[in-house]
Enzyme design. Structure first.
Site, PDB file in Angstrom:
ATOM      1  N   SER A  39       1.894  -6.646 -10.223  1.00  0.00           N
ATOM      2  CA  SER A  39       2.276  -6.378  -8.835  1.00  0.00           C
ATOM      3  C   SER A  39       3.782  -6.304  -8.627  1.00  0.00           C
ATOM      4  O   SER A  39       4.239  -5.738  -7.635  1.00  0.00           O
ATOM      5  CB  SER A  39       1.699  -7.449  -7.904  1.00  0.00           C
ATOM      6  N   ASP A 346       4.983 -12.823   0.759  1.00  0.00           N
ATOM      7  CA  ASP A 346       3.606 -13.206   1.083  1.00  0.00           C
ATOM      8  C   ASP A 346       3.089 -14.404   0.287  1.00  0.00           C
ATOM      9  O   ASP A 346       1.885 -14.596   0.167  1.00  0.00           O
ATOM     10  CB  ASP A 346       2.676 -12.011   0.846  1.00  0.00           C
ATOM     11  N   HIS A 349       4.962 -12.493  -3.742  1.00  0.00           N
ATOM     12  CA  HIS A 349       5.876 -11.388  -4.031  1.00  0.00           C
ATOM     13  C   HIS A 349       7.181 -11.511  -3.240  1.00  0.00           C
ATOM     14  O   HIS A 349       7.258 -12.253  -2.264  1.00  0.00           O
ATOM     15  CB  HIS A 349       5.184 -10.056  -3.706  1.00  0.00           C
TER      16      HIS A 349
END
Length: 383
Positions: A39, A346, A349
């Site tokens: 991610s 969040d 990240h």
């Protein structure tokens, strides 16, 4: 006296040129980027396969969800910008993609080695690094067949782009937390790191065998500073360092990075034509988190987009999470008022502002081995 001063200045410039070989080299002209990762560099792969990262993801820069788990751009986006290339289209996205300047094989939740769980069980992507390589290999072969047939020529890379491209990697973080999710001890997690890096090394060798030559490899960040780790694994007060991070998890990340650097040194010996840059993003991220206030940021452990709890993070109600109340849909996990002063987006990240700060520190080679800037990453130390 004046001529002596000018002579001295000239001498200093000559010495600098000799000591810093970068000044004697021309910049690399990378026509494409091929990215592999999780991610931290996923520009929409997981979203294409399993559903879009919901709003407010993307709100700061793209103003709509853009496949990234952030309010805006990631490090890979800033890398693309600096090299004068378009943002990378995810390999898995069939909608509006342009692969003429490379492709992104990263997906959020990816690991180096395949996980023995489903995504619904553990949250890890089934598209591990070995699968990403299979996708890349297929892309390399089929893109040229399709180009020769005269189709989509403007949307696919030219043949020599693969040997001249920059190959970027940011993966390994999820492999470390995977062990903790199985209730492994820190020592047990460390014990499988050599196997992880053996598999990682093989992928670099496979890409090299298919013509890849320039590799830009990020080490893994300080996972012990991420709210989701501190929330998920019930970190005790004794495990917290002076800056608020969980030491055991950072110790594992540093062990992984040490072994990764050793792996890179070995790869340089085995792949003599490869230019392999090791980038210490751990040091930059840890400095940012540990000096947040001095650098103009707020609490580095408070997620901007979340709902409740010590860190504004709830793994059962993540960023963009909704709830139906009296037949009406309500967004519970909303964005904070000003993401530009937050480091964590969040719970897992980084915000665009944090990513930009990190990129500005690594782009000039200050945290790289060899210490070449990004646009010289096709050069080897022996040149």
């Amino acid at each position: 006296m004046e001529s002596l001063t000018i002579h001295a200045i000239g001498l200093v410039i000559v010495v600098k040129l000799v000591l810093n070989p970068v000044f004697c080299l021309s910049k690399c002209d990378f026509p494409a980027i091929f990215n592999f990762g999780d991610s931290n560099s996923d520009t929409g792969g997981l979203s294409a396969a399993f559903g879009q990262a919901p709003p407010p993801n993307g709100e700061t820069f793209f103003h709509i969800p853009a496949g990234r788990f952030s309010d805006g751009r990631l490090l890979i986006d800033f890398i693309s910008e600096r090299l004068g290339l378009p943002y990378l289209s995810p390999y898995l996205d069939s909608m509006g993609s342009n692969f003429s300047h490379g492709a992104n094989f990263a997906t959020a939740g990816s690991t180096i080695r395949p996980q023995n769980t489903t995504m619904s069980q553990s949250g890890y992507s089934p598209i591990s690094l070995d699968v990403q390589f299979v996708q890349y290999s297929d892309f390399q072969r089929r893109s040229q067949i399709i180009r020769k047939q005269g189709f989509f020529q403007n949307l696919l890379p030219e043949e020599d782009s693969f040997s001249r491209a920059l190959y970027t990697f940011d993966i390994g973080q999820n492999d470390l937390t995977a062990g903790y999710k199985l209730n492994m001890s820190t020592e047990q997690v460390k014990a499988y790191v050599p196997d992880l890096l053996g598999q990682f090394s093989n992928i670099i060798k496979y890409i090299y065998a298919q013509g890849g030559r320039s590799f830009w490899i990020h080490n893994t960040g300080p996972v012990g500073c991420l709210p989701y780790v501190m929330d998920r694994f019930l970190v005790t007060a004794a495990q917290i360092d002076k800056y608020g991070c969980a030491s055991p998890f950072n110790d594992v990340a540093q062990y992984f990075n040490l072994r990764l650097k050793e792996t890179v040194v070995q790869l340089r010996k085995e792949l003599p034509l490869a230019a392999i840059t090791y980038v210490d993003v751990y040091a930059v991220k840890y400095y940012l988190i540990s000096h947040a206030n001095k650098l103009g940021f707020e609490d580095p452990f408070l997620a901007c987009c979340g709902h409740g709890g010590k860190y504004n993070y709830n793994r059962f109600n993540k960023c963009g999470g909704k709830k139906v109340v009296n037949g009406k849909e309500i967004i519970l996990a909303k964005s904070c008022r000003n993401p530009s002063v937050r480091i964590n987006w969040d719970g897992t990240h980084f915000t665009e502002a944090a990513n930009k700060w990190i990129f500005d520190r690594i782009v000039d080679g200050s945290f790289s081995d060899p210490p070449f800037p990004l646009n010289f990453a096709c050069r080897r130390m022996d040149h």
